[in-house]
Design a protein around this motif. Structure first.
Motif, PDB file in Angstrom:
ATOM      1  N   LYS A 280       0.838  -1.016  -0.022  1.00  0.00           N
ATOM      2  CA  LYS A 280       0.025  -0.080   0.007  1.00  0.00           C
ATOM      3  C   LYS A 280       0.777   1.112  -0.107  1.00  0.00           C
ATOM      4  CE  LYS A 280      -3.781  -2.407   2.402  1.00  0.00           C
ATOM      5  NZ  LYS A 280      -4.624  -2.231   3.796  1.00  0.00           N
ATOM      6  N   HIS A 281       1.720   1.312  -1.131  1.00  0.00           N
ATOM      7  CA  HIS A 281       2.596   2.528  -1.007  1.00  0.00           C
ATOM      8  C   HIS A 281       2.766   2.825  -2.480  1.00  0.00           C
ATOM      9  CE1 HIS A 281       5.733  -0.503  -2.625  1.00  0.00           C
ATOM     10  NE2 HIS A 281       5.279  -1.231  -1.618  1.00  0.00           N
ATOM     11  N   ARG A 282       3.308   4.052  -2.728  1.00  0.00           N
ATOM     12  CA  ARG A 282       3.257   4.428  -4.298  1.00  0.00           C
ATOM     13  C   ARG A 282       4.716   4.367  -4.883  1.00  0.00           C
ATOM     14  NH1 ARG A 282       0.799  10.652  -3.373  1.00  0.00           N
ATOM     15  NH2 ARG A 282      -1.319  10.060  -2.594  1.00  0.00           N
ATOM     16  N   GLY A 283       5.605   3.585  -4.128  1.00  0.00           N
ATOM     17  CA  GLY A 283       6.839   3.292  -4.880  1.00  0.00           C
ATOM     18  C   GLY A 283       7.034   2.023  -5.375  1.00  0.00           C
ATOM     19  N   GLY A 284       5.710   1.217  -5.613  1.00  0.00           N
ATOM     20  CA  GLY A 284       5.854  -0.079  -6.125  1.00  0.00           C
ATOM     21  C   GLY A 284       6.393  -0.251  -7.561  1.00  0.00           C
ATOM     22  N   TRP A 285       6.140   0.771  -8.439  1.00  0.00           N
ATOM     23  CA  TRP A 285       6.597   0.714  -9.679  1.00  0.00           C
ATOM     24  C   TRP A 285       7.834   0.887  -9.728  1.00  0.00           C
ATOM     25  CZ3 TRP A 285       9.513   4.801 -11.576  1.00  0.00           C
ATOM     26  CH2 TRP A 285       9.334   5.977 -10.822  1.00  0.00           C
TER      27      TRP A 285
END
Length: 341
Positions: A158-163
């Protein structure tokens, strides 16, 4: 293998003996790394951007056109020629491995199976097979643990740095193995902090690390595909009943993506068995040679060395082909589709 040295990769390989005195191999690594990085960025820019599909007011299914007559013959002949060109090297390896004598003739004059059996009993090949099995098994454990948790963070995190994490996990596919291996050699030279890992003494640790890092993308892609196809509602239902995260992962998630993980493990193990770049640079003593380094050395032996090397290569081709078929059957895909994201 062709004794042609005027290419960057060969010059880097030949610079191993001067790695502590000559800066030229380092410069060549930087040149190769820069070229690959620019090509990777360009590919991401041109082909990795978001694509948007628009539907028209009306559509019509594409109909298959069946060719007949000369058009059918011409199409079949063209694709047969392309396939023949693609398998010519494999046919050459097969011919060299099964030929008793092959000189100035289109086909071998006489056939034999002696080289194929000798490849599994040679003083150099048997230890190399054992070494490759050991290196690949250890690398598989490391790649599976790291790749599984990376995939979990990318899909379920649940974080935005997955990509960004996903991109970093795919980077080993863009970086040449020669560059990675040379980097390991450079960081383990005398006087450096990691000198205790110098592969001159024992390359096992570096080979396991390099094999694992280079094959993590296969585990990540397989695990990501499995997690994306598995509804999170199963895990949420278990959590609502009081199950802890480790228990949910072990009893719910793992069984649901087991086929994907097994397919990724097969690809990781088989490609580690046949890794070339890292093996050629890091394995410097015959007692630690993996299969690919043994094939390279055998090809330079006088007499029947090249034939035994071809026979060992034939065994590795059969092993890799069987691994592909097994992975494809587990994923329920055709052979060429297992590499698609």
């Amino acid at each position: 293998m062709f004794n042609y040295e005027r290419v960057t990769a060969v010059q880097i390989y030949l610079g191993i003996s001067e790695i502590g005195r000559n800066p030229m191999p380092y410069a060549l690594v930087v040149v190769m790394m820069t070229a690959v990085a620019l090509a990777y960025v360009a590919a991401k820019f041109w082909f990795g951007r978001d694509a948007y599909a628009m539907s028209g007011k009306a559509g019509r299914a594409v109909q298959t056109v069946r060719l007949t007559g000369l058009r059918n013959v011409a199409a079949c002949a063209f694709f047969a020629l392309v396939a023949l060109i693609g398998i010519l090297p494999h046919l050459g390896v097969l011919g060299l491995a099964t030929a008793r004598g092959w000189y100035r003739t289109v086909l071998p004059a006489r056939g034999t199976l002696e080289h194929i059996t000798a490849a599994l009993g040679h003083d150099l090949t048997v230890p190399s097979i054992v070494n490759s099995l050991r290196y690949s098994a250890l690398a598989l454990v490391v790649a599976m643990v790291l790749g599984l948790f990376i995939a979990w963070a990318v899909v379920r995190g649940k974080h935005r740095g997955g990509w960004l994490l996903d991109t970093m996990a795919m980077m080993p596919l863009a970086v040449p193995g020669l560059v990675v291996a040379f980097g390991y050699l450079a960081m383990t030279q005398r006087g450096h902090f990691f000198h205790f890992l110098n592969p001159i003494e024992n390359p096992t640790c570096l080979l396991v690390i390099s094999y694992a890092i280079r094959r993590i993308p296969y585990v990540v892609r397989s695990a990501v595909a499995g997690l994306q196809q598995t509804s999170i509602s199963f895990e949420e239902a278990a959590a609502s009943l009081g199950a802890k995260a480790p228990l949910i992962f072990r009893r719910i998630t793992m069984p649901l993506i087991a086929a994907n993980l097994l397919a990724g493990a097969i690809l990781t193990f088989s490609f580690s068995m046949l890794e070339v770049s890292d093996s050629l640079l890091l394995a410097q003593k015959a007692e630690y040679y993996p299969i690919t380094k043994a094939i390279y050395d055998l090809s330079g032996f006088l007499g029947e060395g090249s034939s035994i090397a071809a026979a060992l290569g034939l065994w590795t081709m059969l092993f890799l082909g069987a691994s592909f078929l097994m992975a494809a059957s587990l994923l329920g895909k055709k052979l060429g589709a297992i590499f698609r994201g």
